[in-house]
Design an enzyme around this catalytic site. Structure first.
Site, PDB file in Angstrom:
ATOM      1  N   GLU A  80      -6.324   8.172   7.914  1.00 39.23           N
ATOM      2  CA  GLU A  80      -7.023   7.395   8.580  1.00 39.23           C
ATOM      3  C   GLU A  80      -6.241   6.620   9.657  1.00 39.23           C
ATOM      4  OE1 GLU A  80      -9.481   6.754  10.274  1.00 39.23           O
ATOM      5  OE2 GLU A  80     -11.481   6.277   8.866  1.00 39.23           O
ATOM      6  N   ASP A 117     -11.107  -0.752   7.919  1.00 35.55           N
ATOM      7  CA  ASP A 117     -11.914  -1.910   8.304  1.00 35.55           C
ATOM      8  C   ASP A 117     -12.712  -2.417   7.307  1.00 35.55           C
ATOM      9  OD1 ASP A 117     -12.433  -4.123   9.940  1.00 35.55           O
ATOM     10  OD2 ASP A 117     -13.767  -2.894  11.232  1.00 35.55           O
ATOM     11  N   PHE A 130      -9.848  -7.084  17.018  1.00 37.05           N
ATOM     12  CA  PHE A 130     -10.102  -5.811  17.524  1.00 37.05           C
ATOM     13  C   PHE A 130      -8.936  -5.013  18.253  1.00 37.05           C
ATOM     14  CE2 PHE A 130     -11.942  -2.101  20.164  1.00 37.05           C
ATOM     15  CZ  PHE A 130     -12.453  -1.734  19.458  1.00 37.05           C
ATOM     16  N   ARG A 159      -6.815   5.350  23.246  1.00 38.75           N
ATOM     17  CA  ARG A 159      -6.065   5.944  22.198  1.00 38.75           C
ATOM     18  C   ARG A 159      -4.548   6.276  22.358  1.00 38.75           C
ATOM     19  NH1 ARG A 159     -10.468   7.555  18.759  1.00 38.75           N
ATOM     20  NH2 ARG A 159     -12.271   8.090  19.882  1.00 38.75           N
TER      21      ARG A 159
HETATM   22  P1  IMP Z   1     -14.706   1.009   8.725  1.00 37.23           P
HETATM   23  O1  IMP Z   1     -15.944   1.981   8.300  1.00 37.23           O
HETATM   24  O2  IMP Z   1     -15.322  -0.157   9.110  1.00 37.23           O
HETATM   25  O3  IMP Z   1     -13.680   0.873   7.603  1.00 37.23           O
HETATM   26  O4  IMP Z   1     -14.117   1.664  10.017  1.00 37.23           O
HETATM   27  C1  IMP Z   1     -13.183   2.455  10.054  1.00 37.23           C
HETATM   28  C2  IMP Z   1     -13.356   3.232  11.502  1.00 37.23           C
HETATM   29  O5  IMP Z   1     -13.749   2.109  12.530  1.00 37.23           O
HETATM   30  C3  IMP Z   1     -11.909   3.587  11.861  1.00 37.23           C
HETATM   31  O6  IMP Z   1     -11.571   4.762  11.385  1.00 37.23           O
HETATM   32  C4  IMP Z   1     -11.846   3.053  13.554  1.00 37.23           C
HETATM   33  O7  IMP Z   1     -12.316   4.356  14.079  1.00 37.23           O
HETATM   34  C5  IMP Z   1     -13.003   2.236  13.544  1.00 37.23           C
HETATM   35  N1  IMP Z   1     -12.354   0.825  13.641  1.00 37.23           N
HETATM   36  C6  IMP Z   1     -12.190  -0.214  12.988  1.00 37.23           C
HETATM   37  N2  IMP Z   1     -11.468  -1.300  13.403  1.00 37.23           N
HETATM   38  C7  IMP Z   1     -11.155  -0.785  14.645  1.00 37.23           C
HETATM   39  C8  IMP Z   1     -10.334  -1.691  15.538  1.00 37.23           C
HETATM   40  O8  IMP Z   1     -10.004  -2.932  15.362  1.00 37.23           O
HETATM   41  N3  IMP Z   1     -10.391  -0.998  16.817  1.00 37.23           N
HETATM   42  C9  IMP Z   1     -10.668   0.078  17.145  1.00 37.23           C
HETATM   43  N4  IMP Z   1     -11.532   0.937  16.192  1.00 37.23           N
HETATM   44  C10 IMP Z   1     -11.723   0.226  14.943  1.00 37.23           C
HETATM   45 MG    MG Z   2     -10.855   6.465  11.905  1.00 43.29          MG
END
Ligand code: IMP
Ligand code: MG
Length: 182
Positions: free
Chosen positions: A97, A101, A150, A163
């Site tokens: 991954e 987050d 972010f 990206r």
């Molecule tokens: P989660 O399900 O909240 O853990 O988020 C996972 C996904 O959210 C990651 O694989 C990222 O694609 C996206 N994501 C989480 N935080 C960020 C960030 O700070 N910047 C950009 N994408 C993020």
């Molecule tokens: Mg991701």
């Protein structure tokens, strides 16, 4: 939009080399990486290259999930957009991954993959943002612990852009448009 550097590209490259060594020390001969698209593609390519250089045979079976509706907050609803192609049963899997987050995406992915009957199931994430965790998930290999900002670059996008930046950057919250879609 001004982007500030959080983790420089040299530091990222070096850490990916170290992660590959840590994973190799786990004694794998054959490893099936599950790259969580699209975000983890950038990191996974580099990690797999290093793993191969360390003598591990790596086969990537990407999957794609989507959780984000609009803006920079997770919608909490996960959709499986693309399943890994081929059989996962009996294999050593390593989920790759870009960032964990809230943990919602990883929790969903791990439950889905565990149901396929792998021999082992590990997790490697380039970035870990524990401040916003909603679901506890086990992570075996972490590149960097990051603050609650972010982030972009190294595979992370904002509205489909940035990206390819070779460093981890961030923008001031005030500049983020939460209505913009992603
Ligand atoms: P989660 O399900 O909240 O853990 O988020 C996972 C996904 O959210 C990651 O694989 C990222 O694609 C996206 N994501 C989480 N935080 C960020 C960030 O700070 N910047 C950009 N994408 C993020
Ligand atoms: Mg991701």
């Amino acid at each position: 939009m001004t982007i500030k550097v959080l983790i420089g590209s040299d530091v990222v490259v070096k850490r990916i080399e170290e992660l590959a060594k840590e994973i190799t020390a786990g004694g794998y001969h054959e490893l099936t990486t599950i790259t969580v698209l699209k975000g983890a593609q950038w990191f996974s390519e580099k990690l797999r290259k290093e793993l191969k250089l360390s003598g591990v045979e790596v086969n990537d079976m990407p999957m794609r999930v989507s959780s984000y509706g609009k803006g920079t907050e997770s919608s909490g609803k996960i959709k499986l957009i693309m399943e890994p192609m081929g059989s996962l049963g009996g294999k050593d899997l390593l989920v790759v991954e870009d960032i964990v987050d809230t943990g919602i995406t990883m929790d969903f992915s791990l439950k889905y993959l565990q149901a396929k009957g792998p021999r082992s199931l590990g997790v490697c994430t380039l970035l870990n943002k524990p401040a916003r965790r909603k679901i506890k998930v086990k992570i075996d290999y972490v590149g960097f612990e990051v603050p609650d900002k972010f982030l972009l670059g190294c595979g992370l996008d904002y509205q489909g852009k940035y990206r390819d930046l070779p460093y981890v950057g961030y923008v001031d919250e005030a500049h983020i448009d939460n209505e913009g879609g992603k």
